[in-house]
Design a protein around this motif. Structure first.
Motif, short mmCIF file in Angstrom:
data_model
loop_
_atom_site.label_atom_id
_atom_site.label_comp_id
_atom_site.label_asym_id
_atom_site.label_seq_id
_atom_site.Cartn_x
_atom_site.Cartn_y
_atom_site.Cartn_z
N GLU A 42 -11.40 -3.61 -2.60
CA GLU A 42 -9.94 -2.48 -2.67
C GLU A 42 -8.88 -3.11 -2.85
OE1 GLU A 42 -9.99 0.73 -2.62
OE2 GLU A 42 -12.21 0.68 -2.89
N LEU A 88 0.79 -1.03 -0.06
CA LEU A 88 -0.07 0.03 -0.20
C LEU A 88 0.91 1.34 -0.06
CD1 LEU A 88 -2.72 -0.87 2.64
CD2 LEU A 88 -2.80 -1.31 0.37
N GLN A 112 -3.49 4.96 0.30
CA GLN A 112 -4.08 3.62 0.48
C GLN A 112 -3.90 3.16 1.87
OE1 GLN A 112 -1.94 1.48 -2.48
NE2 GLN A 112 -3.29 2.23 -4.14
N ILE A 146 -6.58 -2.46 -6.16
CA ILE A 146 -5.01 -2.09 -6.28
C ILE A 146 -4.19 -3.08 -6.72
CG2 ILE A 146 -3.27 -1.54 -4.49
CD1 ILE A 146 -5.47 -0.75 -2.34
#
Length: 287
Positions: free
Chosen positions: A159, A119, A123, A163
């Motif tokens: 999510e 991340l 994020q 990503i």
């Protein structure tokens, strides 16, 4: 390194987890990320900040910074090295709690995909907010909190997939090696046999493929690619090795040994043993 058991997680009651289906908690500064343990019925996903190496199904994964880490209960995993203290959050849930088959079968929880999602700062902040909300919901008294937690889990999974799309295109050798290690781990978990009343459960390539949630052809190709030998040869060699140990070091009858190794009739075991070992069980025991 000692492996963390489920009961070591702060505030976790196994019976409560089985009843409610989920648990959310903040990792203490010295707590490990989800590690290898005997349980095999809980999915785990953590938001982890740290610097460490994790053995995930025979593949070494390097974790640096803030990541999401998804754990399939069928994949053995352990911390190999930790440079500093880890922090973050963890969510544990049962398969029945997430009743959405699409999410259960998502790439993040599959055996062949990379379970680590790196991340960036934005994020990480977004995911931290979700986990903090889950902790607050979990510790509260809202009567429908299970539904809220389930929604949060689904949001995190979606999510994460946005990503980092599926990486099933990883090198074939890596995927084959991982499946091979998982197969060997499952095979060895069945031994040694200590009770003649508890027969061997996994005896065929199909049995192992079903247990690992992969197609039997995929398992056979992976094992053959890594070792050059069919899956059935590895299984047979391990069963015969255990049979020899039981014949030499126990006073169990041939019938008891046959049953313990998963054979319905002693005659089937006798033929199987003779075909592979070149002699009968009785003859081997007398040597």
């Amino acid at each position: 390194m000692a492996f963390q058991e489920t009961s070591d997680i702060p505030g976790l009651n196994l019976e409560d987890l089985r009843l409610t289906g989920f648990k959310v908690h903040k990792l203490s500064a010295t707590a490990a990320v989800p590690v290898r343990a005997g349980r095999r019925d809980f999915y785990k996903m953590g938001l982890v900040n740290g610097d460490m190496t994790i053995d995930y199904g025979g593949q070494l994964l390097e974790i640096k910074g803030t990541v999401l880490f998804f754990v399939n209960p069928k994949v053995p995993h352990s911390i190999v090295r930790r440079v500093n203290r880890t922090s973050g959050y963890a969510c544990i849930f049962t398969e029945s709690f997430i009743n959405n088959r699409e999410l259960q079968d998502s790439p993040l929880f599959s055996i062949g995909d990379n379970p680590v999602v790196v991340l960036n700062e934005e994020q990480a902040a977004f995911m931290t907010g979700i986990y903090q909300r889950m902790v607050s919901i979990y510790s509260g008294d809202y009567p429908y909190k299970a539904g809220l937690i389930r929604n949060c889990i689904e949001l995190i999974i979606h999510e994460a997939l946005r990503i980092q799309p599926s990486q099933n295109a990883l090198p074939v050798r890596n995927g084959a090696t991982r499946i091979y290690h998982l197969f060997v781990d499952q095979l060895e978990r069945q031994f040694p046999i200590e009770r003649s009343t508890e027969p061997l459960k996994l005896r065929t390539a199909q049995d192992f493929a079903t247990d690992l949630s992969v197609h039997v052809n995929y398992l056979n190709r992976a094992v053959k690619q890594v070792t050059g030998k069919p899956t059935s040869v590895h299984i047979a060699a391990r069963i015969i090795a255990e049979a020899k140990a039981l014949l030499q070091h126990t006073d169990w009858s041939i019938a008891d040994i046959a049953y313990a190794l998963g054979f319905e009739y002693p005659a089937y075991f006798n033929n199987y043993f003779k075909r592979i070992a070149g002699t009968t069980p009785n003859s081997f025991r007398k040597v």
